[in-house]
Design a protein around this motif. Structure first.
Motif, short mmCIF file in Angstrom:
data_model
loop_
_atom_site.label_atom_id
_atom_site.label_comp_id
_atom_site.label_asym_id
_atom_site.label_seq_id
_atom_site.Cartn_x
_atom_site.Cartn_y
_atom_site.Cartn_z
N ASN A 454 0.81 -1.22 0.00
CA ASN A 454 0.00 0.00 0.00
C ASN A 454 0.84 1.27 0.00
OD1 ASN A 454 -2.74 -1.07 0.16
ND2 ASN A 454 -2.10 -1.87 2.14
N SER A 455 2.15 1.14 -0.19
CA SER A 455 3.05 2.29 -0.09
C SER A 455 3.30 2.93 -1.45
CB SER A 455 4.39 1.87 0.53
OG SER A 455 5.36 2.88 0.37
N PHE A 456 3.03 4.22 -1.55
CA PHE A 456 3.38 4.99 -2.76
C PHE A 456 4.87 4.88 -3.04
CE2 PHE A 456 5.42 8.92 -4.15
CZ PHE A 456 4.85 9.10 -5.41
N HIS A 457 5.70 5.08 -2.01
CA HIS A 457 7.14 5.09 -2.20
C HIS A 457 7.64 3.73 -2.70
CE1 HIS A 457 7.90 9.07 -0.68
NE2 HIS A 457 7.18 8.82 0.39
N ALA A 458 7.04 2.64 -2.19
CA ALA A 458 7.47 1.32 -2.62
C ALA A 458 7.22 1.13 -4.12
CB ALA A 458 6.74 0.25 -1.82
N TRP A 459 6.04 1.48 -4.60
CA TRP A 459 5.73 1.31 -6.03
C TRP A 459 6.50 2.31 -6.89
CZ3 TRP A 459 3.79 -2.87 -7.99
CH2 TRP A 459 2.98 -3.70 -7.20
#
Length: 586
Positions: A454-459
């Protein structure tokens, strides 16, 4: 001329007000008036005993002045202890709870009444207090905290309506010696201290459907939200068992925040009608009562588990960036001489979002200060590493070789500290990829997604890595997910830029132009988006626009060369061909 009947003096202002007075009167007018009269008698007596003077009264509120801050706070403490005793035999919905605020300030006195900012601040502090609690200003705290055997909770700096300057606020917790119950708040539970990062409790959502089966759906969704939020290492999330102790109860959000020791509370409701379900949620600052975020989601009620996942992703992706932005705004209002490693982190992030020469430099400076205070602050090290490599790519670096080496050092340091923070891993993966290490970065980026999907930074990090590693389709897909998760994220310009570069590599030049233009609308000074747009336009055959774009690029970075900026494995032949068509220097 000034009014001769108005005098000014410096006093400790004491403001008290009954919580939920209108509701109490609506439920039982006679009983409430009787209870209030009894409590006012106790309050009036204590104010007199502490050499205070009652100035203004209006129904359920009391305003008094004291010549001593210590006397004012001691009176407030004793008053709340007495009120707790008076309420002890009553049902929770029949208790008459006061909130009390105390502030030292200059006031105007006319015909015995008090006026001015000193009064207004005390009244605002009163609204910050929990029911049965006491809230004091920083000026008051400075006078009493070394004199009185009382512990205080730091509520941070507060913006108050119609008050020009922000005010530091503290809540009174309890006497240092719990045995002195007769003159303390010791019988009122002392709350946990607020953590040094955003803290949140998710309350059970109300079932508004009248259908008991929806209770299971609502509870399951809240559990999913709690689990998803707990994956963000930057958040302190209250466990399900504690949050669910409030299930089925009419609660005051400030009381929830106080009892659980959190700054933010998420509450909501579920209503099902026919084959549709509507879910509402709102995020509230439990200290001030201000609403931070609110939204509603309406979906078909088909696959209950898919619906839970979908709403969980929507809620979590909205809340996480909003909490960080709120924390950053709060940090800006704090005194600059009271900084911790976390404060330095909050102050460096807005500079990182700017992606300008000055912003990158200030981010690196603040990151160094944070790491001096906490050498194991891995996320700060990861962001600082990203800054060093972005400085090279953006033409800000005076020593690219040194900056690239420092970027790798900080990324490896962040990785060595721990490897279970998804957002930190995302920054590390992108930094290593931009420095040419795609083998490690792909594995790290995938681990980031596994830890927190659910992480923006991860994607976003995964999209950056996969483009550089030669998988443009996966890069576009990853950035699309990132943008959907956080459609107002301050780093969206980077996502659109990475997407644009990947679209060039896929030969989808018209889409690349649109992505680059969206990046530049969000951040007109972001140099990589300028060379993305230039290359896409040239490959599309729009020569005049490509030349114009190349001109703007050189205005921003007169020393631009293709070899220096579009370096390493990021140099795909399609991007290079587009840039060369415009005649930009090699």
């Amino acid at each position: 001329m000034s009014d001769p009947t108005v005098n000014r003096r410096l006093v400790a202002v004491f403001a008290a007000d009954v919580e939920g007075y209108s509701r109490l009167m609506g439920d039982d007018e006679v009983g409430t008036l009787k209870g209030l009269t009894e409590r006012r008698a106790v309050l009036d007596r204590l104010i007199g005993e502490h050499r205070g003077r009652i100035a203004n009264t209006a129904g359920d509120s009391v305003l008094a002045e004291f010549g001593s801050a210590v006397e004012a706070v001691q009176c407030a403490v004793e008053a709340q202890t007495a009120m707790a005793d008076a309420n002890s035999g009553l049902a929770p919905d029949r208790r008459i709870n006061f909130r009390i605020g105390v502030h030292i300030g200059d006031v105007m006195v006319r015909a015995g009444d008090l006026f001015g900012d000193g009064v207004n601040i005390a009244a605002r502090l009163q609204t910050l207090a929990r029911p049965g609690g006491v809230c004091i200003s920083g000026a008051t705290y400075d006078q009493v905290h070394k004199v009185m055997p009382i512990t205080f909770g730091d509520l941070g700096t507060q913006r108050m309506k119609n008050i020009q300057e922000p005010i530091k606020a503290y809540q009174v917790n309890a006497l240092a010696d719990p045995g002195e119950a007769s003159a303390s708040l010791a019988e009122i539970d002392s709350p946990p201290a607020l953590p040094d990062k955003p803290s949140i409790a998710v309350l059970p959502f109300q079932n508004m459907s009248g259908d008991p089966e929806q209770e299971y759906f609502a509870d399951g969704m809240v559990e999913e939200i709690i689990t998803a939020l707990s994956r963000f290492k930057s958040l302190f999330v209250i466990a399900r068992n504690s949050s669910f102790t409030f299930k089925g109860r009419a609660v005051d959000v400030k009381e929830v925040g106080y009892r659980l020791g959190v700054r933010y509370v998420l509450e909501g409701s579920v209503r099902k009608a026919s084959d549709r379900v509507r879910i509402t949620g709102q995020l509230i600052d439990a200290v001030s009562g201000a609403h931070i975020w609110a939204d509603k989601f309406e979906r078909d009620y088909k696959d209950i588990f898919s619906l839970q996942d979908e709403v969980t992703a929507a809620v979590v992706s909205a809340i996480h960036p909003k909490l960080l932005q709120t924390e950053i705004e709060t940090s800006r209002r704090r005194r600059p001489d009271n900084l911790t490693a976390y404060e330095f982190f909050l102050r460096m992030m807005p500079n990182y979002y700017l992606s300008t020469r000055e912003g990158m430099g200030e981010t690196i400076r603040l990151a160094r200060r944070a790491l001096e205070l906490d050498p194991r602050y891995g996320f700060v090290a990861a962001v600082a590493g990203a800054c060093h490599v972005l400085s090279v790519i953006s033409g800000y670096s005076s020593d690219p070789k040194s900056d690239r080496a420092e970027a790798v050092r900080l990324a490896r340091l962040a990785l060595a500290i721990d490897d279970d923070d998804a957002e930190k891993l995302a920054f590390v993966a992108a930094t290593l990829a931009l420095n040419g290490d795609c083998d490690d970065s792909v594995e790290i980026a995938d681990r980031s997604i596994a830890l927190n999907p659910n992480s923006f930074h991860a994607w976003h990090g995964r999209g950056t890595v996969y483009r550089i590693a030669g998988f443009p389709e996966e890069a576009v897909r990853s950035q699309n997910i990132a943008i959907r998760l956080s459609p107002v994220d301050p780093l969206l310009f980077q996502s659109f830029n990475v997407m644009g570069l990947a679209l060039i590599e896929l030969g989808r030049y018209d889409e690349a132009v649109q992505a680059a233009k969206r990046a530049l609308r969000l951040n007109p000074s972001f140099l990589p988006a300028h060379y993305c747009l230039t290359s896409a336009l040239a490959n599309l055959g729009q020569d005049a626009e490509a030349q114009e774009s190349a001109g703007r690029l050189l205005e921003l970075d007169p020393g631009f060369t293709i070899s220096a900026r579009v370096a390493g494995r990021a140099r795909s032949k399609w991007i290079l061909e587009g840039l060369r068509k415009t005649g930009l220097p090699e």
